[in-house]
Scaffold this motif. Structure first.
Motif, PDB file in Angstrom:
ATOM      1  N   ARG A 224      -5.718   1.985   5.228  1.00 32.67           N
ATOM      2  CA  ARG A 224      -4.610   1.989   4.430  1.00 32.67           C
ATOM      3  C   ARG A 224      -4.211   3.017   3.589  1.00 32.67           C
ATOM      4  O   ARG A 224      -5.192   3.700   3.061  1.00 32.67           O
ATOM      5  CB  ARG A 224      -4.255   0.497   3.724  1.00 32.67           C
ATOM      6  CG  ARG A 224      -4.388  -0.766   4.585  1.00 32.67           C
ATOM      7  CD  ARG A 224      -3.777  -1.937   4.106  1.00 32.67           C
ATOM      8  NE  ARG A 224      -4.091  -3.002   4.928  1.00 32.67           N
ATOM      9  CZ  ARG A 224      -4.814  -4.107   4.605  1.00 32.67           C
ATOM     10  NH1 ARG A 224      -5.828  -3.992   3.531  1.00 32.67           N
ATOM     11  NH2 ARG A 224      -4.763  -5.190   5.415  1.00 32.67           N
TER      12      ARG A 224
ATOM     13  N   ALA B 235       0.766  -1.024   0.022  1.00 34.19           N
ATOM     14  CA  ALA B 235       0.107  -0.022  -0.099  1.00 34.19           C
ATOM     15  C   ALA B 235       1.031   1.150   0.021  1.00 34.19           C
ATOM     16  O   ALA B 235       1.948   1.325   0.723  1.00 34.19           O
ATOM     17  CB  ALA B 235      -0.871   0.024   1.262  1.00 34.19           C
TER      18      ALA B 235
ATOM     19  N   GLN C 287      -3.817   0.175  -2.855  1.00 37.35           N
ATOM     20  CA  GLN C 287      -3.518  -0.967  -2.261  1.00 37.35           C
ATOM     21  C   GLN C 287      -3.443  -2.232  -3.318  1.00 37.35           C
ATOM     22  O   GLN C 287      -4.105  -2.067  -4.498  1.00 37.35           O
ATOM     23  CB  GLN C 287      -4.357  -1.294  -1.214  1.00 37.35           C
ATOM     24  CG  GLN C 287      -4.508  -0.552  -0.010  1.00 37.35           C
ATOM     25  CD  GLN C 287      -5.945  -0.181   0.429  1.00 37.35           C
ATOM     26  OE1 GLN C 287      -6.711  -1.091   0.566  1.00 37.35           O
ATOM     27  NE2 GLN C 287      -6.497   0.960   0.802  1.00 37.35           N
TER      28      GLN C 287
END
Length: 290
Positions: free
Chosen positions: A238, A174, A242
């Motif tokens: 995140r 990520a 990703q």
């Protein structure tokens, strides 16, 4: 085909040998000396004040060109005109700085920059990389080196990212930026850690990828092959872009053997070429999973 492959290896060696890298940072980068010695390269630190001066006189044609390419690739939905203008001026300023000083790559110490300016360089890096100017986050010279290799070996940008989750043979990477020439589809979003404008949330084309990490003393290179299973902004918890990879071996080995936190994703299987480049520069190579 073999001659073409060796030509790419030679180009990759050339991309690192005597590279001239500008690091935008308020402090000296600890690995700069090792980078210079290993690759016969030159690292020049650029203060934030110098960059701000370039941003203030950013060429308007660079700003408008950057806006047009973002609109064409990602769309401008969810952005505010004034904030986007500030972000694009950062792109234009870094581009002008790199051209004036003859840099083959740049790296920026992102978080102090965000704190000082209130905007992230994520979109600037996405644009620069897609133009062929290697541009790395977090003043990271290990990723800069691998991104130079990715460009030479694949003809496309590499993607610098953090290992974010590991489950069996699955690895999640990520980061909040990705080069526009890697994008299958995507959008502009706020930066994950700070909520500042703007970062990149994109998905990548499916298929095989090489994933590599380089040690901070530039002595060890770790390589893995993986197949992309899904990508995009899969979780709000995140960094915005990703990617989930199924590796050839156990992903947990990365926890034990990764020579650095950042890994760089490269299109296709270029593991053999990376090993040959490593041999030229005297790097030890090991493969996750065997």
């Amino acid at each position: 085909e073999e001659l073409e492959r060796l030509g790419r290896v030679a180009s990759a060696v050339s991309a690192l040998w005597r590279a001239r890298v500008g690091v935008i940072s308020g402090a000296e980068v600890s690995e700069a000396k090792d980078f210079e010695e290993r690759f016969g390269a030159e690292v020049e630190r650029v203060g934030h004040d110098t960059l701000r001066a370039y941003v203030e006189k950013a060429p308007p044609e660079y700003v408008s060109d950057g806006r047009e390419r973002l609109e064409r690739t990602l769309g401008l939905g969810g952005t505010e005109t004034g904030k986007l203008e500030r972000v694009l001026r950062v792109y234009a300023g870094i581009k002008a700085l790199a051209e004036d000083r003859g840099y083959t790559a740049v790296a920026i110490d992102c978080f102090p920059f965000i704190k000082q300016t209130g905007v992230t360089p994520c979109l600037a890096l996405a644009l620069l990389n897609s133009e062929g100017m290697v541009a790395a986050c977090e003043a990271d010279l290990t990723s800069t080196a691998l991104m130079l290799l990715a460009r030479a070996l694949t003809g496309r940008s590499g993607w610098m990212a953090n290992p974010s989750a590991i489950r069996g043979d699955k690895l999640v990477l990520a980061h909040c930026t990705a080069a526009l020439d890697l994008v299958e589809k995507g959008s502009i979003a706020t930066h994950f850690e700070t909520g500042s404008p703007y970062s990149v949330a994109v998905s990548f084309p499916g298929g095989a990828y090489t994933i590599a990490s380089l040690s901070y003393d530039f002595r060890e290179l770790a390589v893995s092959l993986g197949r992309l299973e899904e990508s995009g902004m899969l979780s709000a918890e995140r960094c915005r872009t990703q990617a989930v990879f199924k590796l050839e071996g156990s992903a947990t080995e990365i926890l034990e053997k990764a020579p650095a936190n950042h890994h760089v994703m490269m299109l296709g299987d270029v593991s053999r070429e990376l090993k040959e480049v490593a041999r030229v520069f005297g790097l030890r190579v090991y493969k996750y999973g065997g």
